[in-house]
Motif scaffolding. Structure first.
Motif, PDB file in Angstrom:
ATOM      1  N   GLY A 495       0.784  -1.229   0.000  1.00 48.78           N
ATOM      2  CA  GLY A 495       0.000   0.000   0.000  1.00 48.78           C
ATOM      3  C   GLY A 495       0.811   1.271   0.000  1.00 48.78           C
ATOM      4  O   GLY A 495       0.248   2.370  -0.118  1.00 48.78           O
ATOM      5  N   ARG A 509       1.656   7.137   0.152  1.00 47.53           N
ATOM      6  CA  ARG A 509       0.576   6.168  -0.040  1.00 47.53           C
ATOM      7  C   ARG A 509       0.338   5.966  -1.539  1.00 47.53           C
ATOM      8  O   ARG A 509       0.255   6.930  -2.313  1.00 47.53           O
ATOM      9  CB  ARG A 509      -0.703   6.661   0.629  1.00 47.53           C
ATOM     10  CG  ARG A 509      -1.823   5.604   0.632  1.00 47.53           C
ATOM     11  CD  ARG A 509      -3.123   6.164   1.185  1.00 47.53           C
ATOM     12  NE  ARG A 509      -2.961   6.741   2.507  1.00 47.53           N
ATOM     13  CZ  ARG A 509      -2.938   6.041   3.640  1.00 47.53           C
ATOM     14  NH1 ARG A 509      -3.045   4.714   3.582  1.00 47.53           N
ATOM     15  NH2 ARG A 509      -2.800   6.639   4.807  1.00 47.53           N
ATOM     16  N   GLN A 515      -2.691   0.271  -5.774  1.00 43.39           N
ATOM     17  CA  GLN A 515      -2.697  -0.736  -4.710  1.00 43.39           C
ATOM     18  C   GLN A 515      -3.369  -2.023  -5.177  1.00 43.39           C
ATOM     19  O   GLN A 515      -2.953  -3.129  -4.801  1.00 43.39           O
ATOM     20  CB  GLN A 515      -3.416  -0.201  -3.476  1.00 43.39           C
ATOM     21  CG  GLN A 515      -2.664   0.879  -2.711  1.00 43.39           C
ATOM     22  CD  GLN A 515      -3.348   1.232  -1.408  1.00 43.39           C
ATOM     23  OE1 GLN A 515      -3.872   0.361  -0.718  1.00 43.39           O
ATOM     24  NE2 GLN A 515      -3.358   2.520  -1.063  1.00 43.39           N
TER      25      GLN A 515
END
Length: 656
Positions: A495, A509, A515
């Motif tokens: 992630g 992120r 992801q």
């Protein structure tokens, strides 16, 4: 022999040039990282240059408030020309220390030349090979500006024997040392009286020049005298135009360091005196790797008997230089005994002790064979020390200087949108964040959140868009972090993008659609061999539980290997990128290091270099359609304790 060449001026110039270059080259890398005190004075210098105030909003202070209990300001002002030219960076900040070191080399050489050729050689040789002088010249500890200022004053005092006008300059330079370090508040007036007396004993000082010298010293030191009075009895800052005399929000640090002013300080003086003499004459180590190495000490243990001989010579001879150096050493020792001691706090003792040690060697210079052997030996010792510093010891200093923090913070600043909050690990110091982020000082003053402004070592919770401390809420609700290596288990490559630098990492992120493409590597598919034991999945080699311990944390996905290993698996053409961490387990402290390598279809595409216990890094490798992935490790000189870990291996595969 080498010594025959040292008799020629060109080779003395070569020695000077080499010694100077060794003090000025690779300043940002040796030592690596940045000490918090360096960062503090560096940011305040830059803030004054760009905004006219320091980080406390004070205009051109004679002394920085810094942490709350003060920091000497002279070094920051000396560094300003280099920062103005090169911007705020580690090299420009440390350049002032290097230049002061080179000035010290030159003055020692000149003072030695005033005596005879052998003293010229010994003076330059002793300071050129001095571990303390070399190390102090390579980082920007502000208190290390004091000894060079005193040395410049001594040079002026020696010149005053022939031209009394130098006395005025020397007195002013000595008075300026009070801005370099608080120990000079006591030392400078004491040594100035001694210096005037010694000069007067050889050359009667006309009242006019003595009065002018005293007036110059008084004017130079007056702001610091007002500063001391203000912090004893004042109620706030005092301003004289742009110049400011700050009032600390807490007790001044110098009052705690100077034992006669500290609680129960007088009872500590005998013990402190023994410690000072131990550092000067015996083990010469204080346990702080940035001050000295246990092997070499600040001035090499071999100098001790010659220092004692030099002191004896200075007591019975009438050389003004020797007598000034002896007076300097005695005044510095008296100051050091009254100062809670470590090598940098008693830094005023080292230069005169180097001079007197050189004089001790000089006493035997008429014995030509011994003299040649001694000078050649000292030169070789200096070479061995420099080799030790550049190859291994600097790493011990770097470990304490937040290596990789600056690169991580600057990387995350470059990635994050301008108004996006940044979360910075609490395993850092806010001054280092100031140094690398370089917020406008006026904006910093407005936004800084200081929980206890009256603390002598006040911390900062946040400023601008930077907040310190990583916790679960800040992982869930934020997108950009600078993390310490011990916090990386909280961030999976599934992630997060993890870019490691030294002890830190810049973490972002991954977008949701990216992801969705990542999945754990199927570890059971690896086949291969290693020099001991068997491949461990999700545990350290030889263990059946406990996960993968490294850098004060545990990972729970990865491989445990030993020594020389090579493990291979087949890859799908749809596999795009491998992201993986690596390092030695926490049980590998006796290892001499390992290398981690990644090969695609037998061709090396990544080499970690030698990783030592405690190191941890992540990498990202494009797979480029490779059919086979190999994770390999290479043991050090032996495979003892070589418990290697491959951490959180993840594959990007967007195609079904």
């Amino acid at each position: 022999m080498i010594i025959n060449h040292l008799r020629t001026a060109p080779v003395l110039w070569l020695l000077f040039i080499v010694a100077a270059l060794l003090r000025v080259l690779w300043l940002s890398d040796f030592p690596g990282g940045l000490n918090q005190d360096e960062a503090s004075s560096g940011y305040d210098a830059w803030a004054l240059l760009t905004g006219g105030i320091d980080r406390h909003g004070v205009s051109w202070p004679v002394h920085f408030i810094a942490w709350g209990s003060g920091q000497n300001a002279l070094y920051a002002y000396l560094a300003m020309p280099f920062i103005a030219i090169g911007g705020l960076n580690v090299t420009s900040l440390r350049m002032a220390a290097a230049v002061l070191g080179i000035i010290g080399l030159w003055i020692f050489w000149r003072l030695g030349k005033c005596h005879d050729r052998q003293m010229e050689i010994w003076a330059l040789l002793i300071i050129a090979t001095s571990p303390w002088h070399f190390m102090a010249s390579r980082w920007a500890l502000e208190s290390n500006a004091a000894p060079p200022m005193v040395l410049i004053a001594v040079y002026c005092f020696v010149r005053a024997k022939d031209d009394i006008r130098w006395l005025v300059l020397g007195s002013g330079m000595l008075a300026s040392a009070v801005y370099a370090y608080g120990t000079a508040y006591f030392f400078a007036p004491l040594f100035m009286l001694c210096a005037w007396s010694l000069i007067f004993s050889e050359h009667k000082i006309p009242l006019k020049w003595l009065s002018l010298s005293a007036l110059t010293a008084f004017i130079v030191a007056l702001p610091i005298m007002v500063f001391i009075l203000n912090n004893s009895m004042g109620t706030g800052h005092i301003e004289f135009g742009p110049l400011s005399i700050p009032k600390y929000p807490s007790e001044a640090r110098y009052s705690g360091m100077f034992l006669p002013l500290a609680d129960n300080g007088w009872s500590e003086i005998p013990k402190n005196a023994r410690e000072v003499m131990r550092m000067l004459l015996a083990s010469q180590d204080d346990g702080l790797p940035w001050n000295a190495t246990p092997t070499w000490g600040p001035q090499m243990w071999i100098l001790t008997p010659f220092l004692l001989l030099g002191i004896g010579f200075a007591l019975r001879e009438k050389s003004l230089t020797d007598r000034l150096m002896l007076a300097w050493l005695l005044c510095a020792l008296l100051t050091a005994i009254c100062t809670s001691a470590n090598i940098n706090r008693i830094n005023l003792i080292w230069i005169p002790s180097l001079w007197l040690a050189a004089r001790g060697f000089w006493l035997f210079s008429s014995y030509q064979l011994w003299n040649r052997i001694a000078q050649t030996g000292m030169l070789l010792l200096g070479c061995f020390f420099v080799l030790h510093y550049f190859t291994s010891w600097h790493e011990k200093i770097t470990e304490n200087f937040f290596p990789g923090f600056g690169e991580s913070l600057q990387a995350i600043i470059a990635k994050a949108p301008a108004n996006e909050p940044l979360i910075v690990t609490s395993h850092s110091v806010y001054t280092n964040a100031l140094f690398y982020a370089q917020p406008d000082p006026h904006e910093y003053v407005k936004t800084a959140v200081i929980p206890d402004p009256t603390s002598p070592f006040a911390n900062v919770d946040s400023f601008g868009r930077i907040t310190f401390g990583i916790n679960a809420d800040r992982i869930i609700n934020r997108n950009y972090w600078v993390a310490h290596k011990s916090e990386l288990h909280q961030f999976s490559p599934l992630g997060f993008d993890i870019q490691t630098f030294g002890f830190y990492a810049a973490i972002t992120r991954k977008p949701q659609d990216v992801q969705a493409c990542y999945r754990p590597l199927e570890l059971f598919r690896f086949t291969g061999k290693q020099d001991h034991g068997v491949l461990s999945i999700n545990n350290e080699v030889g263990a059946y539980q406990g996960g993968l311990p490294i850098a004060d944390q545990n990972f729970y996905s990865g491989l445990g290997v030993h020594g020389d290993s090579q493990w291979t698996m087949d890859m799908s053409p749809a596999d795009e990128i491998l992201e993986i961490g690596m390092g030695l387990s926490s049980s590998s402290n006796c290892s001499d290091g390992m290398k981690f390598k990644i090969l695609l279809d037998g061709k090396p595409v990544f080499n970690s270099g030698r990783m030592r216990p405690g190191d941890l890094q992540f990498t990202k490798v494009p797979l480029n359609g490779a059919a086979k992935l190999t994770l390999a490790t290479e043991a050090g000189y032996n495979n003892r304790c070589d418990h290697g870990l491959w951490l959180a291996p993840s594959i990007k595969r967007c195609a079904p």
